[in-house]
Design a protein around this motif. Structure first.
Motif, PDB file in Angstrom:
ATOM      1  N   ASN A 104      -5.427 -11.097 -13.385  1.00 24.33           N
ATOM      2  CA  ASN A 104      -5.430 -10.619 -12.006  1.00 24.33           C
ATOM      3  C   ASN A 104      -4.153  -9.942 -11.542  1.00 24.33           C
ATOM      4  N   ASP A 105      -3.351  -9.500 -12.481  1.00 27.28           N
ATOM      5  CA  ASP A 105      -2.143  -8.766 -12.118  1.00 27.28           C
ATOM      6  C   ASP A 105      -2.555  -7.338 -11.745  1.00 27.28           C
ATOM      7  N   ARG A 106      -2.613  -7.082 -10.439  1.00 26.02           N
ATOM      8  CA  ARG A 106      -3.188  -5.817  -9.989  1.00 26.02           C
ATOM      9  C   ARG A 106      -2.354  -4.603 -10.376  1.00 26.02           C
ATOM     10  N   LYS A 107      -1.054  -4.822 -10.408  1.00 27.60           N
ATOM     11  CA  LYS A 107      -0.182  -3.706 -10.758  1.00 27.60           C
ATOM     12  C   LYS A 107      -0.436  -3.282 -12.208  1.00 27.60           C
ATOM     13  N   ALA A 118      -3.081  -3.951 -13.976  1.00 31.06           N
ATOM     14  CA  ALA A 118      -4.449  -3.449 -14.121  1.00 31.06           C
ATOM     15  C   ALA A 118      -4.506  -1.974 -13.734  1.00 31.06           C
ATOM     16  N   ALA A 119      -3.830  -1.632 -12.628  1.00 32.11           N
ATOM     17  CA  ALA A 119      -3.822  -0.245 -12.165  1.00 32.11           C
ATOM     18  C   ALA A 119      -3.210   0.650 -13.231  1.00 32.11           C
ATOM     19  N   GLU A 120      -2.147   0.158 -13.860  1.00 32.60           N
ATOM     20  CA  GLU A 120      -1.512   0.936 -14.929  1.00 32.60           C
ATOM     21  C   GLU A 120      -2.484   1.190 -16.061  1.00 32.60           C
ATOM     22  N   GLY A 145      -4.986   3.597 -15.232  1.00 31.26           N
ATOM     23  CA  GLY A 145      -4.477   4.939 -14.936  1.00 31.26           C
ATOM     24  C   GLY A 145      -4.732   5.365 -13.503  1.00 31.26           C
ATOM     25  N   ILE A 146      -4.733   4.405 -12.579  1.00 34.79           N
ATOM     26  CA  ILE A 146      -4.870   4.765 -11.170  1.00 34.79           C
ATOM     27  C   ILE A 146      -3.767   4.071 -10.387  1.00 34.79           C
ATOM     28  N   GLY A 147      -3.557   4.494  -9.163  1.00 37.83           N
ATOM     29  CA  GLY A 147      -2.531   3.869  -8.348  1.00 37.83           C
ATOM     30  C   GLY A 147      -3.014   2.515  -7.847  1.00 37.83           C
ATOM     31  N   VAL A 148      -2.027   1.639  -7.504  1.00 29.09           N
ATOM     32  CA  VAL A 148      -2.405   0.320  -7.009  1.00 29.09           C
ATOM     33  C   VAL A 148      -3.250   0.433  -5.740  1.00 29.09           C
ATOM     34  N   SER A 149      -2.891   1.416  -4.866  1.00 32.87           N
ATOM     35  CA  SER A 149      -3.647   1.505  -3.616  1.00 32.87           C
ATOM     36  C   SER A 149      -5.088   1.934  -3.872  1.00 32.87           C
ATOM     37  N   SER A 150      -5.294   2.789  -4.846  1.00 28.30           N
ATOM     38  CA  SER A 150      -6.702   3.170  -5.064  1.00 28.30           C
ATOM     39  C   SER A 150      -7.459   2.052  -5.772  1.00 28.30           C
ATOM     40  N   LEU A 151      -6.745   1.222  -6.511  1.00 26.99           N
ATOM     41  CA  LEU A 151      -7.403   0.041  -7.083  1.00 26.99           C
ATOM     42  C   LEU A 151      -7.912  -0.861  -5.956  1.00 26.99           C
TER      43      LEU A 151
END
Ligand SMILES: Nc1ncnc2c1ncn2[C@@H]1O[C@H](COP(=O)(O)OP(=O)(O)OP(=O)(O)O)[C@@H](O)[C@H]1O
Ligand SMILES: [Mg+2]
Length: 457
Positions: free
Chosen positions: A419-422, A424-426, A429-435
């Motif tokens: 559940n590490d969102r940062k 996961a976003a990496e 390949g998307i930004g954290v905000s769009s995740l």
């Protein structure tokens, strides 16, 4: 009259054989190779299968294994031109009941058939044995990451340990039997047997003595004492599937057994104590049947202490992709073939389809696709026409499909990184905000469903 599967590649011989069997009143399903026969086995039940040993795409023994798993009640007679004791013994070892050495006359074949059918009659009583064997299998995992399936799993975890009766509802193919198995395996009754009874499959008059057993001489034909399934399930779990099909007199007896925790064999006078965990399932709306008097109200309240309602697959489109991948892997193992993927185009059709036959239908579609598929990817042309036929997916459907697919994918990735969102976003390949946005985006209208009308709330 028996229903017979014939797997033989030599067409003229096969056709003559089929005609002979049909003239003798049997129903036949002819197949010319292993692949067609595998599909036939999924589609119907057969009393007897005549299977050629050498087939263009494999050996008849592969089918033996398949039939043994899927349809243990089918008696298999091998046909072999490569005579010799060796292949015959080999097929008997794989579960065939008999074999015919080619060339054989149709009289010979009919004679063997009669013998096998007679033998099957004798064995009908051993159905129960097979049921026990089946219940000894380990439970398969319940796959699904949708909210609905997560709460189903949580509910199973909560109720498994207690002895409560559980009513499992859901459309056909949603996994009711799977849930029953899971509960049994997680319960304190797991050391006992899981005995499953399909109330719809057993005629009313027989069901009573199947369940409660009978004493010797209880009725004509009752030559021996027979223990019923309640007794067989003692200290274990009794799973009454399709309980809505039980006639109301028997429902009353069932209720009495549940309340008194003892049963009486048919024709018996001695109460026998029983300690079982009861699970029941139905794909009908019991509340409606109570209203029309087709299901006893008292039994209804007795069995629905806890209800686990399985949502139809179309109401959890996010599970389609993960289930599809699960079945692809499963069949890759079974068919011993290298791993295979589902192309994006094919996955879009899968996710957008309404799945009237639910998970079972998805499983069949994947299996069929894998038999047809020649490359490394399952493509739309490997899917049945009714999935891709109404080809133009509406814009709404498409959005819903993409939404479900994306969300499932994001969840898998999130799970893999605790559940590490940062992180996961990496990976995505998307930004954290769009995740964040994607996780919060509501389900598009087209796929949103209210509570399913076929289920009790
Ligand atoms: N969530 C799931 N994960 C993995 N496999 C599943 C799942 N749900 C169903 N299946 C598989 O789909 C098939 C159908 O499931 P099951 O027999 O449990 O359905 P059912 O609700 O009892 O259907 P019916 O009402 O027709 O008897 C089985 O092979 C089962 O293993
Ligand atoms: Mg079932």
């Amino acid at each position: 009259m028996a229903s017979i599967l014939i797997v033989e590649d030599e067409a003229p011989f096969r056709e003559r054989f089929v005609r002979t069997l049909q003239r003798n009143g049997h129903e036949c399903r002819p197949c010319g190779d292993v692949a067609t026969a595998r599909l036939a086995v999924e589609e119907a039940d057969y009393d007897v299968a005549f299977v050629d040993l050498r087939l263009p795409d494999g050996l008849g023994t592969e089918l033996l294994e398949r039939l043994g798993e899927r349809a243990p009640q089918t008696a298999i007679i091998m046909m072999t031109a490569y005579a010799g004791l060796e292949s015959a013994v080999e097929s008997l070892r794989h579960g065939a009941v008999d074999y015919l050495e080619k060339p054989f006359s149709f009289e010979q074949a009919l004679h063997r058939l009669d013998r096998v059918l007679e033998y099957q009659g004798v064995l009908a009583d051993n159905q129960r044995l097979r049921r026990e064997l089946r219940s000894a299998e380990p439970a398969t995992d319940i796959i699904g990451t949708s909210d609905a399936m997560r709460s189903v799993q949580a509910l199973i975890d909560r109720v498994a340990a207690s002895p409560t009766t559980v009513l499992i509802t859901g459309e056909s193919g949603t996994g009711k039997e799977l849930v029953a198995r899971q509960i049994h395996h997680q319960s304190r009754h797991q050391k006992g047997r899981l005995v499953s009874v399909n109330c719809a499959a057993i005629p009313d008059q027989l069901l009573e003595s199947e369940l409660f057993g009978h004493e010797k001489g209880a009725f004509t034909g009752a030559e021996q004492v027979k223990r019923g399934l309640f007794e067989l399930a003692d200290k274990g779990t009794l799973f009454l599937d399709e309980i809505a099909e039980m006639e109301t007199n028997l429902q009353a007896k069932l209720l009495r057994a549940l309340e008194s925790r003892e049963i009486m064999r048919v024709g018996g006078t001695r109460p026998i104590p029983i300690d079982i965990r009861l699970l029941v399932a139905t794909n009908r709306r019991l509340a409606d049947l109570v209203a029309t008097g087709d299901f006893r109200e008292d039994l209804y309240y007795r069995v629905r202490v806890v209800e686990i309602a399985l949502p139809p697959l179309r109401a959890r489109a996010g599970d389609v992709a993960i289930l599809a991948r699960h079945f692809v892997q499963k069949f890759c193992r079974e068919l011993k073939r290298a791993s295979l993927g589902v192309s994006n185009a094919a996955m879009r059709y899968l996710v957008a389809y309404r799945w009237p036959g639910n998970v079972r239908e998805l499983q069949n579609v994947i299996e069929r696709a894998m038999i047809l598929c020649s490359g490394d990817w399952i493509e739309p042309e490997d899917l049945p026409a009714d999935l891709t036929g109404k080809a133009e997916l509406g814009d709404e459907d498409l959005r819903a499909a993409v939404w479900a697919y994306e969300r499932e994918h994001i969840r898998t990735v999130l799970d893999s990184v605790d559940n590490d969102r940062k992180r996961a976003a990496e990976l995505l390949g998307i930004g954290v905000s769009s995740l964040y946005r994607k996780l919060q985006e509501p389900l598009p209208e087209a796929q949103r469903e209210g509570p399913d009308p076929g289920l009790d709330a």
